[in-house]
Scaffold this active site. Structure first.
Site, PDB file in Angstrom:
ATOM      1  N   ASP A 258     -45.444  36.895   8.327  1.00 53.60           N
ATOM      2  CA  ASP A 258     -44.320  36.416   7.544  1.00 53.60           C
ATOM      3  C   ASP A 258     -43.674  35.170   8.115  1.00 53.60           C
ATOM      4  OD1 ASP A 258     -42.890  39.672   8.126  1.00 53.60           O
ATOM      5  OD2 ASP A 258     -43.131  38.007   9.527  1.00 53.60           O
ATOM      6  N   LYS A 280     -40.984  35.459   2.764  1.00 56.38           N
ATOM      7  CA  LYS A 280     -40.162  34.900   1.682  1.00 56.38           C
ATOM      8  C   LYS A 280     -39.911  33.435   1.963  1.00 56.38           C
ATOM      9  CE  LYS A 280     -37.776  39.135   2.046  1.00 56.38           C
ATOM     10  NZ  LYS A 280     -36.632  39.792   2.569  1.00 56.38           N
ATOM     11  N   MET A 393     -29.775  37.789  11.467  1.00 60.63           N
ATOM     12  CA  MET A 393     -29.638  37.490  10.033  1.00 60.63           C
ATOM     13  C   MET A 393     -28.189  37.199   9.646  1.00 60.63           C
ATOM     14  SD  MET A 393     -32.115  40.594   8.814  1.00 60.63           S
ATOM     15  CE  MET A 393     -31.505  41.742  10.038  1.00 60.63           C
TER      16      MET A 393
HETATM   17  N1  SAH Z   1     -38.091  41.601  14.295  1.00 56.23           N
HETATM   18  C1  SAH Z   1     -37.361  40.402  14.604  1.00 56.23           C
HETATM   19  C2  SAH Z   1     -36.092  40.245  13.785  1.00 56.23           C
HETATM   20  C3  SAH Z   1     -36.327  40.135  12.321  1.00 56.23           C
HETATM   21  S1  SAH Z   1     -34.829  39.881  11.458  1.00 56.23           S
HETATM   22  C4  SAH Z   1     -37.037  40.373  16.100  1.00 56.23           C
HETATM   23  O1  SAH Z   1     -37.211  41.377  16.793  1.00 56.23           O
HETATM   24  O2  SAH Z   1     -36.623  39.336  16.578  1.00 56.23           O
HETATM   25  C5  SAH Z   1     -34.797  38.140  11.340  1.00 56.23           C
HETATM   26  C6  SAH Z   1     -33.709  37.553  12.227  1.00 56.23           C
HETATM   27  O3  SAH Z   1     -34.153  37.438  13.555  1.00 56.23           O
HETATM   28  C7  SAH Z   1     -33.319  36.156  11.867  1.00 56.23           C
HETATM   29  O4  SAH Z   1     -32.423  36.146  10.768  1.00 56.23           O
HETATM   30  C8  SAH Z   1     -32.658  35.676  13.118  1.00 56.23           C
HETATM   31  O5  SAH Z   1     -31.368  36.208  13.227  1.00 56.23           O
HETATM   32  C9  SAH Z   1     -33.486  36.360  14.182  1.00 56.23           C
HETATM   33  N2  SAH Z   1     -34.493  35.452  14.750  1.00 56.23           N
HETATM   34  C10 SAH Z   1     -35.822  35.624  14.766  1.00 56.23           C
HETATM   35  N3  SAH Z   1     -36.445  34.621  15.420  1.00 56.23           N
HETATM   36  C11 SAH Z   1     -35.475  33.798  15.843  1.00 56.23           C
HETATM   37  C12 SAH Z   1     -35.459  32.601  16.603  1.00 56.23           C
HETATM   38  N4  SAH Z   1     -36.587  32.026  17.023  1.00 56.23           N
HETATM   39  N5  SAH Z   1     -34.271  32.016  16.853  1.00 56.23           N
HETATM   40  C13 SAH Z   1     -33.126  32.569  16.422  1.00 56.23           C
HETATM   41  N6  SAH Z   1     -33.081  33.710  15.719  1.00 56.23           N
HETATM   42  C14 SAH Z   1     -34.223  34.321  15.432  1.00 56.23           C
END
Ligand code: SAH
Length: 472
Positions: A258, A280, A393
């Protein structure tokens, strides 16, 4: 080719080691491991050597004196590790005159054989040498091999060895045998071994052999089943992948990924794997969760090795649980590989410890997206000045989050940071306080993904920040 690489069977054959210091110790350890009979000659012997000797029951003789020419009698290999260059030269000359292989540590001109750097997954061994050209390069390469080769590789080789005769008796042509082993040594059987379940691996191997015995030769592929790897791809920097993630990425037939999976991480997937984007994008119709679940099942049932690659960790706001539930219901094999979650990645790369003895005793990961236009969170429960709050998020909800926390009593000067595209070359860190952050963010041009970190620990960012970041 400057040297001929050979693997030496040295078991119960006499090796002479001259020297009693740290250098000798390193060579002794290898010789003990390889089962050699050893004679050690040195006037002074390091205590660490005595300790080492006690761990092995190889045939071992020790002479606490200077080297004598007789020490070379019946020796097949001499290892010289003294600081006395003249002595080293003499021993080398004596040995060569008798056609005894000799290694003088760090003096290649006096050697007939040199020790390679070893990556040991016995019975699988990798030996690396630059012939003295660049020991540092060899050390770096070794690191790469160590990372590349699963810890359980040796166990897999042992399993294969135990079934070699049986496989030979079932498949009469080398071609059919090769096909069988290729499918057995990669995929579900190998994965069972690597995850520590050797008994299950053996059971699978046996059942494939039984099936092959019944079927016509060569139709081995038929009873291989598909498998799903739910893998956390981390926050963006491919260096943060785990060894297991990388291995599975390298053997997948198809990958469903994704939006949060960075292009650099996706680049690590096997070149010829089919890629299916299921994320998305603004304006696009996202693939529904139900469709993703169904697709995983369908592909696995076709016998494919399916990589479900997710950003961060699959079990942290990643719906990993839902996807796996369906697989479990359909009895499809799967394994789950954790990834570095955005909170860990962004915090480390921004120099913000999530907990700290002086500032925060706990940390909370919170989903900060609005549902039906509102944020439904337990605000009073979130107000604790000794806890770090991490909102995932939360870009659109950022202002609401700050206002609600202020309203429920968190101090206006509580430090707060927004980390955008954390761990990537485009990482941006905006730092302010609870009161000021929304305006700082409005003035900036940061784009998702962003992570909001609130708490006293953010005050350490100035001091601990280390990762180069884009100028805003
Ligand atoms: N499973 C993922 C989270 C998915 S929800 C994890 O463990 O990180 C998606 C959210 O993750 C985004 O809206 C953001 O808040 C955060 N996120 C993921 N990658 C990021 C990054 N490189 N920098 C900042 N926020 C990030």
């Amino acid at each position: 080719m400057n040297y001929l690489p050979l693997f030496h069977n040295i078991k119960n054959r006499r090796c002479l080691v001259v020297g009693g210091g740290q250098v000798a110790l390193r060579k002794l350890r290898i010789l003990f491991e390889a089962g050699a009979s050893i004679t050690l000659v040195a006037p002074k012997i390091d205590a660490a050597i005595e300790a080492l000797v006690n761990q092995y029951d190889n045939d071992f003789i020790i002479h606490r004196r200077k080297f004598a020419a007789d020490d070379l009698v019946d020796v097949v290999l001499a290892v010289v590790a003294t600081a006395d260059k003249a002595l080293n030269k003499t021993i080398s000359a004596f040995a060569q005159a008798q056609n005894i292989d000799v290694n003088v540590v760090d003096q290649p001109e006096l050697c007939t054989v040199i020790f390679p750097t070893i990556v040991d997954r016995s019975p699988i061994q990798v030996a690396i040498s630059s012939g003295g050209a660049s020991p540092v390069l060899v050390r770096l390469l070794r690191g790469q091999f160590e990372a590349l080769l699963p810890a359980g590789l040796g166990k897999l080789a042992e399993l294969a060895n135990n079934y070699r005769d049986r496989v030979k008796s079932i498949f009469s042509t080398t071609n059919a045998r090769r096909q069988f082993w290729e499918s057995a040594l990669e995929g579900e059987i190998a994965e069972r071994v690597y995850t520590g379940n050797k008994a299950e691996a053996e059971r699978l191997l046996k059942s494939r052999l039984v099936a092959a015995e019944k079927a016509t030769e060569g139709r081995v592929g038929e009873n291989t089943r598909g498998e799903v790897y739910l893998v956390g791809g981390g926050p963006g920097d491919p260096d943060l992948l785990t060894f297991r993630a990388l291995r599975l990425m390298q053997q997948a037939d198809v990958v469903l990924y994704d939006r949060l999976v960075s292009p650099q991480v996706l680049d690590m997937v096997r070149r010829d794997a089919e890629r299916i984007y299921v994320g998305k994008k603004a304006g696009d119709h996202p693939v529904s969760q139900a469709n993703i679940n169904a697709k995983l099942v369908e592909l696995a049932q076709q016998g494919k090795r399916v990589l479900r690659l997710k950003g961060g960790d699959p079990f942290i706001f990643g719906r990993g649980g839902e996807e796996i539930e369906q697989l479990a219901e359909q009895s499809i094999r799967f394994q789950i590989v954790p990834g570095i979650t955005a909170a860990s990645g962004c915090a480390s790369y921004a120099g913000i410890p999530l907990t700290h003895r002086d500032h925060a005793q706990s940390v909370r990961f919170i989903a900060g997206h609005k549902q039906d236009g509102r944020l439904d969170l337990d605000w009073p429960g979130l107000v604790n000045k000794r806890e770090t709050l991490v909102f995932y998020m939360s870009l659109t909800g950022l202002e609401d989050i700050c206002i609600n926390l202020l309203k429920h009593g968190l101090a206006a000067d509580t430090p707060a940071a927004l980390v955008a595209k954390g761990t990537t070359a485009e990482q941006t860190v905006l730092v302010s306080d609870l009161m000021g952050l929304p305006e700082v963010v409005r003035q900036s041009e940061v784009r998702a993904p962003t992570l909001l970190i609130i708490g006293q620990v953010v005050s350490l960012h100035n001091k601990l920040s280390w990762f180069r970041q884009r100028e805003e």
